[in-house]
Design a protein around this motif. Sequence first.
Motif, PDB file in Angstrom:
ATOM      1  N   GLY A 142       0.818  -1.201   0.000  1.00 33.06           N
ATOM      2  CA  GLY A 142       0.000   0.000   0.000  1.00 33.06           C
ATOM      3  C   GLY A 142       0.855   1.255   0.000  1.00 33.06           C
ATOM      4  O   GLY A 142       2.033   1.238  -0.360  1.00 33.06           O
ATOM      5  N   ASP A 143       0.272   2.344   0.409  1.00 34.84           N
ATOM      6  CA  ASP A 143       1.001   3.610   0.519  1.00 34.84           C
ATOM      7  C   ASP A 143       1.761   3.643   1.831  1.00 34.84           C
ATOM      8  O   ASP A 143       1.181   3.433   2.901  1.00 34.84           O
ATOM      9  N   LEU A 144       3.054   3.901   1.766  1.00 40.24           N
ATOM     10  CA  LEU A 144       3.869   3.955   2.966  1.00 40.24           C
ATOM     11  C   LEU A 144       3.974   5.398   3.445  1.00 40.24           C
ATOM     12  O   LEU A 144       4.334   6.288   2.673  1.00 40.24           O
ATOM     13  N   PRO A 145       3.653   5.657   4.703  1.00 39.55           N
ATOM     14  CA  PRO A 145       3.599   7.031   5.199  1.00 39.55           C
ATOM     15  C   PRO A 145       4.974   7.654   5.374  1.00 39.55           C
ATOM     16  O   PRO A 145       5.995   6.964   5.467  1.00 39.55           O
ATOM     17  N   ALA A 146       5.005   8.960   5.447  1.00 37.44           N
ATOM     18  CA  ALA A 146       6.236   9.677   5.758  1.00 37.44           C
ATOM     19  C   ALA A 146       6.482   9.604   7.266  1.00 37.44           C
ATOM     20  O   ALA A 146       5.609   9.212   8.041  1.00 37.44           O
ATOM     21  N   GLY A 147       7.679   9.999   7.689  1.00 41.31           N
ATOM     22  CA  GLY A 147       7.972  10.060   9.113  1.00 41.31           C
ATOM     23  C   GLY A 147       8.456   8.766   9.706  1.00 41.31           C
ATOM     24  O   GLY A 147       8.532   8.623  10.928  1.00 41.31           O
ATOM     25  N   VAL A 148       8.772   7.771   8.853  1.00 43.61           N
ATOM     26  CA  VAL A 148       9.328   6.514   9.342  1.00 43.61           C
ATOM     27  C   VAL A 148      10.730   6.351   8.759  1.00 43.61           C
ATOM     28  O   VAL A 148      11.075   6.957   7.750  1.00 43.61           O
ATOM     29  N   MET A 149      11.529   5.487   9.399  1.00 44.81           N
ATOM     30  CA  MET A 149      12.931   5.375   9.006  1.00 44.81           C
ATOM     31  C   MET A 149      13.189   4.114   8.183  1.00 44.81           C
ATOM     32  O   MET A 149      13.430   4.175   6.978  1.00 44.81           O
ATOM     33  N   ASN A 150      13.128   2.933   8.831  1.00 48.12           N
ATOM     34  CA  ASN A 150      13.532   1.696   8.162  1.00 48.12           C
ATOM     35  C   ASN A 150      12.371   0.759   7.842  1.00 48.12           C
ATOM     36  O   ASN A 150      12.570  -0.227   7.130  1.00 48.12           O
ATOM     37  N   ALA A 151      11.193   1.019   8.371  1.00 44.39           N
ATOM     38  CA  ALA A 151      10.066   0.099   8.165  1.00 44.39           C
ATOM     39  C   ALA A 151       9.742  -0.126   6.685  1.00 44.39           C
ATOM     40  O   ALA A 151       9.486  -1.266   6.284  1.00 44.39           O
ATOM     41  N   PRO A 152       9.722   0.918   5.833  1.00 41.22           N
ATOM     42  CA  PRO A 152       9.396   0.659   4.419  1.00 41.22           C
ATOM     43  C   PRO A 152      10.350  -0.330   3.761  1.00 41.22           C
ATOM     44  O   PRO A 152       9.912  -1.247   3.054  1.00 41.22           O
ATOM     45  N   ALA A 153      11.646  -0.179   4.000  1.00 47.20           N
ATOM     46  CA  ALA A 153      12.623  -1.101   3.416  1.00 47.20           C
ATOM     47  C   ALA A 153      12.445  -2.512   3.970  1.00 47.20           C
ATOM     48  O   ALA A 153      12.561  -3.503   3.235  1.00 47.20           O
ATOM     49  N   VAL A 154      12.148  -2.618   5.263  1.00 50.88           N
ATOM     50  CA  VAL A 154      11.934  -3.928   5.878  1.00 50.88           C
ATOM     51  C   VAL A 154      10.694  -4.596   5.288  1.00 50.88           C
ATOM     52  O   VAL A 154      10.697  -5.792   4.979  1.00 50.88           O
ATOM     53  N   LEU A 155       9.632  -3.827   5.094  1.00 50.61           N
ATOM     54  CA  LEU A 155       8.405  -4.377   4.524  1.00 50.61           C
ATOM     55  C   LEU A 155       8.624  -4.865   3.089  1.00 50.61           C
ATOM     56  O   LEU A 155       8.111  -5.918   2.697  1.00 50.61           O
ATOM     57  N   VAL A 156       9.379  -4.127   2.322  1.00 44.66           N
ATOM     58  CA  VAL A 156       9.690  -4.551   0.950  1.00 44.66           C
ATOM     59  C   VAL A 156      10.485  -5.857   0.973  1.00 44.66           C
ATOM     60  O   VAL A 156      10.227  -6.784   0.191  1.00 44.66           O
ATOM     61  N   GLU A 157      11.451  -5.955   1.880  1.00 45.34           N
ATOM     62  CA  GLU A 157      12.253  -7.172   2.002  1.00 45.34           C
ATOM     63  C   GLU A 157      11.385  -8.357   2.414  1.00 45.34           C
ATOM     64  O   GLU A 157      11.515  -9.465   1.867  1.00 45.34           O
ATOM     65  N   ILE A 158      10.488  -8.142   3.383  1.00 51.25           N
ATOM     66  CA  ILE A 158       9.590  -9.212   3.832  1.00 51.25           C
ATOM     67  C   ILE A 158       8.698  -9.677   2.693  1.00 51.25           C
ATOM     68  O   ILE A 158       8.535 -10.885   2.456  1.00 51.25           O
ATOM     69  N   ALA A 159       8.106  -8.728   1.974  1.00 47.52           N
ATOM     70  CA  ALA A 159       7.200  -9.067   0.873  1.00 47.52           C
ATOM     71  C   ALA A 159       7.917  -9.887  -0.189  1.00 47.52           C
ATOM     72  O   ALA A 159       7.387 -10.888  -0.697  1.00 47.52           O
ATOM     73  N   ASP A 160       9.141  -9.481  -0.521  1.00 43.88           N
ATOM     74  CA  ASP A 160       9.908 -10.183  -1.549  1.00 43.88           C
ATOM     75  C   ASP A 160      10.279 -11.586  -1.092  1.00 43.88           C
ATOM     76  O   ASP A 160      10.103 -12.567  -1.833  1.00 43.88           O
ATOM     77  N   ARG A 161      10.784 -11.715   0.123  1.00 41.70           N
ATOM     78  CA  ARG A 161      11.202 -13.012   0.642  1.00 41.70           C
ATOM     79  C   ARG A 161      10.020 -13.966   0.824  1.00 41.70           C
ATOM     80  O   ARG A 161      10.125 -15.163   0.547  1.00 41.70           O
ATOM     81  N   ALA A 162       8.897 -13.435   1.305  1.00 51.31           N
ATOM     82  CA  ALA A 162       7.719 -14.282   1.527  1.00 51.31           C
ATOM     83  C   ALA A 162       7.181 -14.832   0.215  1.00 51.31           C
ATOM     84  O   ALA A 162       6.753 -15.989   0.139  1.00 51.31           O
ATOM     85  N   GLU A 163       7.212 -14.015  -0.816  1.00 50.08           N
ATOM     86  CA  GLU A 163       6.687 -14.456  -2.115  1.00 50.08           C
ATOM     87  C   GLU A 163       7.614 -15.481  -2.750  1.00 50.08           C
ATOM     88  O   GLU A 163       7.156 -16.402  -3.444  1.00 50.08           O
ATOM     89  N   ARG A 164       8.932 -15.366  -2.509  1.00 48.28           N
ATOM     90  CA  ARG A 164       9.893 -16.265  -3.145  1.00 48.28           C
ATOM     91  C   ARG A 164      10.179 -17.529  -2.330  1.00 48.28           C
ATOM     92  O   ARG A 164      10.794 -18.465  -2.833  1.00 48.28           O
ATOM     93  N   TYR A 165       9.709 -17.563  -1.071  1.00 44.12           N
ATOM     94  CA  TYR A 165      10.023 -18.715  -0.219  1.00 44.12           C
ATOM     95  C   TYR A 165       9.394 -19.998  -0.760  1.00 44.12           C
ATOM     96  O   TYR A 165       8.246 -20.013  -1.193  1.00 44.12           O
ATOM     97  N   ARG A 166      10.167 -21.093  -0.689  1.00 47.39           N
ATOM     98  CA  ARG A 166       9.687 -22.411  -1.061  1.00 47.39           C
ATOM     99  C   ARG A 166       9.972 -23.379   0.083  1.00 47.39           C
ATOM    100  O   ARG A 166      11.018 -23.289   0.729  1.00 47.39           O
ATOM    101  N   PRO A 167       9.045 -24.301   0.351  1.00 48.40           N
ATOM    102  CA  PRO A 167       9.251 -25.254   1.455  1.00 48.40           C
ATOM    103  C   PRO A 167      10.593 -25.967   1.354  1.00 48.40           C
ATOM    104  O   PRO A 167      11.023 -26.368   0.268  1.00 48.40           O
ATOM    105  N   GLY A 168      11.240 -26.112   2.488  1.00 49.96           N
ATOM    106  CA  GLY A 168      12.539 -26.763   2.533  1.00 49.96           C
ATOM    107  C   GLY A 168      13.703 -25.798   2.542  1.00 49.96           C
ATOM    108  O   GLY A 168      14.820 -26.177   2.925  1.00 49.96           O
TER     109      GLY A 168
END
Length: 267
Positions: A142-168
């Motif tokens: 979604g839209d990431l608000p202003a006034g935050v430091m590292n959360a947007p980058a962390v969320l992007v990393e989580i989204a990418d890793r979660a989508e690419r994860y495969r069992p094992g």
Amino acid sequence: MTTDLPTTGRTTGTGTLAFLATSDAEALIARCPGVARLIPEMAAALERQTATAPGLLFDLAPLSDDERLLLNEILGEGEVGATVALPDGVVAEIAESVFAGLWRVRFLGPNNAIIADYAEVSAVPQAVRRAAAMTLPRLDLGDLPAGVMNAPAVLVEIADRAERYRPGEPNHIISLTLMPMLAEDIELLVDRLGTGPVKIVSRGYGSCRVQAAAVHNVWSVQFFNAMDAILLDTIEVGDVPAAAQAAVEDFHDSAIRLREIGEAYFQ
């Protein structure tokens, strides 16, 4: 994000052995042929279980009240407990026994009536995996608000890793403790990741609390010291975190100890 679970206080095998050595236990054992049959079956299941194999279930509904009481005393309560919220108001209450890899699982209905009661030999009970699989398939940034430091980058990393994860594959771990995070960062992470249906508490790693996020393959894992102060705050992307799972060597050790009890007291 996680909460402690109620415990019975039986956290080691010492209480089990002390109870079995009493005359009261001897009389109870004589009235419990169902438990005498279950002990070697459970030990055999532990011997052949692997970290990735499906759970092996033992239905406890046919047991008498005495048999259930005796089995509870033998199995005790180990280091890991969990609550799992399922559809239609059903809740699974899970407690690891003193034999790591052997779990007690009860399903309770909306009125707390017991729907199912069984023991399970597995790295982590099937109810945990099934509930975790019911979460959202992907993270909507979604839209990431202003006034935050590292959360947007962390969320992007989580989204990418979660989508690419495969069992094992090994879990990907993001340490929030090791990066500067404003209060607004944490609030944004909590808001976007949401709260999933699985809560786990492990006392085997000091104190570890695991909470499934509302997004598939995403977990909050927090470690605390004896004063309940947080030591490490992480996000794990992948399978159920290792802190909540029985290890391969646990099955073998538990099988030996359970078989010894069966041979000493039930033959």
